[in-house]
Design an enzyme around this catalytic site. Structure first.
Site, PDB file in Angstrom:
ATOM      1  N   CYS A 189      31.685   2.368  -7.493  1.00 21.95           N
ATOM      2  CA  CYS A 189      32.305   1.101  -7.094  1.00 21.95           C
ATOM      3  C   CYS A 189      32.583   0.194  -8.293  1.00 21.95           C
ATOM      4  O   CYS A 189      32.011   0.351  -9.369  1.00 21.95           O
ATOM      5  CB  CYS A 189      31.435   0.380  -6.069  1.00 21.95           C
ATOM      6  SG  CYS A 189      29.943  -0.315  -6.765  1.00 21.95           S
TER       7      CYS A 189
ATOM      8  N   CYS B 105      31.716  -2.898  -8.779  1.00 26.41           N
ATOM      9  CA  CYS B 105      30.608  -3.723  -9.275  1.00 26.41           C
ATOM     10  C   CYS B 105      29.660  -2.905 -10.146  1.00 26.41           C
ATOM     11  O   CYS B 105      28.979  -3.464 -11.004  1.00 26.41           O
ATOM     12  CB  CYS B 105      29.883  -4.449  -8.149  1.00 26.41           C
ATOM     13  SG  CYS B 105      29.081  -3.440  -6.931  1.00 26.41           S
TER      14      CYS B 105
END
Length: 144
Positions: free
Chosen positions: A52, A54
């Site tokens: 992902c 993040c």
């Protein structure tokens, strides 16, 4: 290996290297996780890596900056990759089963026991500097 697995391997290789190039050991199987945890003396930073955004933009850079900044250097650096090394990730999470699974996340273990965890909700929507400082503080606490 099917086409999907080959594709994903190509995508995640640089994400794995971002940590392994900074001294992290990948634990690819449940047995490797158990072996590490059973023998780990001192402080371990365990990153549950992820594809992902993040993880890419926040977690991995924050961890690397924290390790460069802190005087409380951990004894061990390990990582498992959620969604890729499923058995290893599940086994790592079993050592902190009271914490809901999230990825990415950053665990600090002391002598194989969870001392602190930074879950996804403390990574996502936070700055690299926040994550760096959070991990530095956790490492300093674990060193006491």
């Amino acid at each position: 290996m099917n086409a999907y697995d080959e594709y994903m391997k190509g995508i995640v290789t640089p994400m794995r290297k971002e940590l392994t190039n900074h001294g992290f050991k990948e634990l690819l199987t449940a047995e490797e996780v158990n072996d590490h945890i059973s023998k780990a003396e001192g402080t371990t930073v365990a990153v549950i890596n992820s594809v992902c955004g993040c993880a890419a933009g926040l977690a991995r850079p924050g961890v690397i900056e924290a390790l460069n900044k802190t005087a409380a250097k951990p004894d061990h650096l390990v990582t498992v990759f959620a969604g890729q090394d499923k058995e290893a990730t599940a086994q790592m999470r079993s050592y902190f089963e009271d914490v809901p699974p999230s990825s990415p996340s950053i665990a600090v273990l002391k002598d194989g026991k969870l001392a602190y965890i930074i879950p996804r909700e403390k990574i996502e929507d936070h700055s690299v500097e926040d994550i760096r400082d959070h991990l530095v503080q956790a490492l300093e606490q674990a060193a006491q």
